[in-house]
Design a protein around this motif. Structure first.
Motif, mmCIF file in Angstrom:
data_model
loop_
_atom_site.group_PDB
_atom_site.id
_atom_site.type_symbol
_atom_site.label_atom_id
_atom_site.label_comp_id
_atom_site.label_asym_id
_atom_site.label_seq_id
_atom_site.Cartn_x
_atom_site.Cartn_y
_atom_site.Cartn_z
ATOM 1 N N ILE A 1 30.833 37.712 32.330
ATOM 2 C CA ILE A 1 32.018 38.560 32.107
ATOM 3 C C ILE A 1 32.205 39.396 33.373
ATOM 4 C CG2 ILE A 1 33.027 40.387 30.665
ATOM 5 C CD1 ILE A 1 30.908 39.496 28.499
ATOM 6 N N ALA A 2 33.444 39.561 33.815
ATOM 7 C CA ALA A 2 33.638 40.278 35.077
ATOM 8 C C ALA A 2 35.005 40.930 35.145
ATOM 9 C CB ALA A 2 33.469 39.326 36.263
ATOM 10 N N LYS A 3 35.097 41.945 35.991
ATOM 11 C CA LYS A 3 36.375 42.465 36.470
ATOM 12 C C LYS A 3 36.575 41.942 37.894
ATOM 13 C CE LYS A 3 36.647 46.683 33.682
ATOM 14 N NZ LYS A 3 36.878 48.157 33.691
ATOM 15 N N VAL A 4 37.835 41.874 38.311
ATOM 16 C CA VAL A 4 38.202 41.308 39.610
ATOM 17 C C VAL A 4 38.948 42.356 40.413
ATOM 18 C CG1 VAL A 4 39.550 39.487 40.760
ATOM 19 C CG2 VAL A 4 38.333 38.988 38.625
ATOM 20 N N ALA A 5 38.778 42.347 41.729
ATOM 21 C CA ALA A 5 39.502 43.291 42.590
ATOM 22 C C ALA A 5 39.753 42.659 43.953
ATOM 23 C CB ALA A 5 38.726 44.595 42.743
ATOM 24 N N ALA A 6 40.811 43.127 44.619
ATOM 25 C CA ALA A 6 41.144 42.704 45.982
ATOM 26 C C ALA A 6 41.067 43.909 46.900
ATOM 27 C CB ALA A 6 42.541 42.086 46.020
#
Length: 378
Positions: A228-233
């Motif tokens: 499970i993860a959050k994503v960011a740029a």
């Protein structure tokens, strides 16, 4: 042999044990379908009000596009097994990608109202089983915003705040929206000097920074293959060095953000590191409470790919019509390996489909699902 243009994966580091994905990590309240239906009804009503003002239906939120980009995403070489998941499983894999930068209100007001903004990514040519209920079968969308966590914990909380706040925006005179933005910006700045912040103030009174001058976060989690993860740029140091001072002088330009993007990309390219934050503790990193910022001390963001946009015309009329009329960005446009999780994501997926249908049916345009960036106008 390594791909010399692919980002290099970070050296191995000891991390806490990871939470494995199972369907049981989602806990769906019994009243959620009714809540989502009410949110969708309000969104369509807002879109109706905007159509009455502007003669056509626009997106129900983030209606004003400020930059429309074509680029490439390259997966890092030698990712450790926990990061080499889903669309990131193949080292050096290249994808065409589209990005839409936007302002938050439901109607295209002047950029003197510096509030919420977003960066939506559509990765093209993504093969594999896609989430049931979505309508695209070859794309992976990520909907990102400048804050690590969402303003509301749940869909029910969003409905309550939305009913008394953002849903009234189309009824307000533009001068009132600008005044509220400046007032909120002042209060937010004062709170930050003493280490405090209020999410609502950021939404309507964010400091006017160049759109590529800060990071963008998914705010809500998704499945990340087995995890499970959050994503960011995150903009790369070289991009920030080219940009210099990210503060934007809005002056008298009602399209200051769009102007800034056009001027930058007329001369320069930009690059970002796409990073993920893996869940190590469901208590500290909940799936169903989107308002909680996951602690980076427990699980830092780790680079999985590099996102690159070459110099280009970031806002041509042909590209604008294609993006704004035919494209949609929706968390449901996702591989099953990156299934959106949590109540806010479930609400977004359903409501975005509803408002897309209303927008495209009313404007009499057909949805597009490009397989490559070559299909998108320059």
């Amino acid at each position: 042999m390594k791909n010399p243009e692919a980002p290099t994966a970070p050296a191995p580091v000891a991390f806490a044990p990871l939470v494995r994905y199972t369907p049981e990590v989602e806990q769906i309240p019994a009243e959620e379908p009714e809540t989502i239906a009410k949110i969708g009804q309000m969104m369509v009503q807002m879109a109706e009000q905007v159509r009455a003002q502007h003669g056509k239906v626009m997106r129900a939120t983030h209606a004003k596009a400020t930059g429309l980009l074509k680029g490439e995403l390259v997966v890092a070489d030698d990712l450790p097994p926990e990061l080499a998941q889903g669309m990131f499983a193949q080292p050096g894999r290249r994808y065409d990608v589209l990005a839409r930068y936007s302002q938050g209100p439901s109607n295209p007001v002047t950029d003197k109202a510096s509030g919420q903004r977003g960066m939506a990514l559509k990765v093209l040519g993504v093969a594999g089983p896609h989430v049931a209920g979505g309508r695209e079968t070859s794309t992976q969308d990520w909907v990102l915003a400048p804050d690590p966590a969402f303003i509301n914990a749940t869909a029910a909380g969003f409905l309550t705040n939305f009913r008394f706040g953002a849903s009234n925006t189309p009824r307000l005179p533009e001068a009132a929206i600008v005044g509220l933005s400046y007032a909120a910006r002042g209060v937010e700045a004062a709170l930050e000097t003493v280490g405090l912040s209020v999410g609502t103030l950021k939404l309507i009174g964010r400091e006017p920074l160049h759109p590529i001058g800060h990071a963008y976060y998914s705010q809500t989690p998704s499945r990340y293959g087995d995890y499970i993860a959050k994503v960011a740029a995150f903009p790369t140091p070289e991009t920030l060095a080219i940009l210099g001072n990210p503060h934007l002088d809005q002056g008298q330009d009602d399209n200051a953000f769009r102007t800034a993007m056009s001027q930058f990309f007329a001369q320069h390219g930009a690059s970002f590191e796409l990073r993920v934050q893996l869940c190590t503790d469901l208590a500290a990193m909940p799936v169903e409470d989107a308002s909680v910022e996951w602690p980076e001390a427990q699980s830092p963001y780790r680079t999985v790919a590099r996102l690159t946009f070459p110099p280009q015309a970031s806002f041509s009329e042909a590209r604008f019509q294609y993006f704004e009329q035919r494209l949609s960005f929706n968390p449901l446009h996702a591989l099953e390996a990156h299934r959106p999780l949590g109540g806010i994501q479930r609400a977004r997926g359903a409501v975005y489909l509803q408002t897309q249908d209303f927008r495209q049916h009313t404007n009499q345009v057909a949805a597009a699902e490009p397989l490559s960036a070559d299909e998108v106008p320059d």
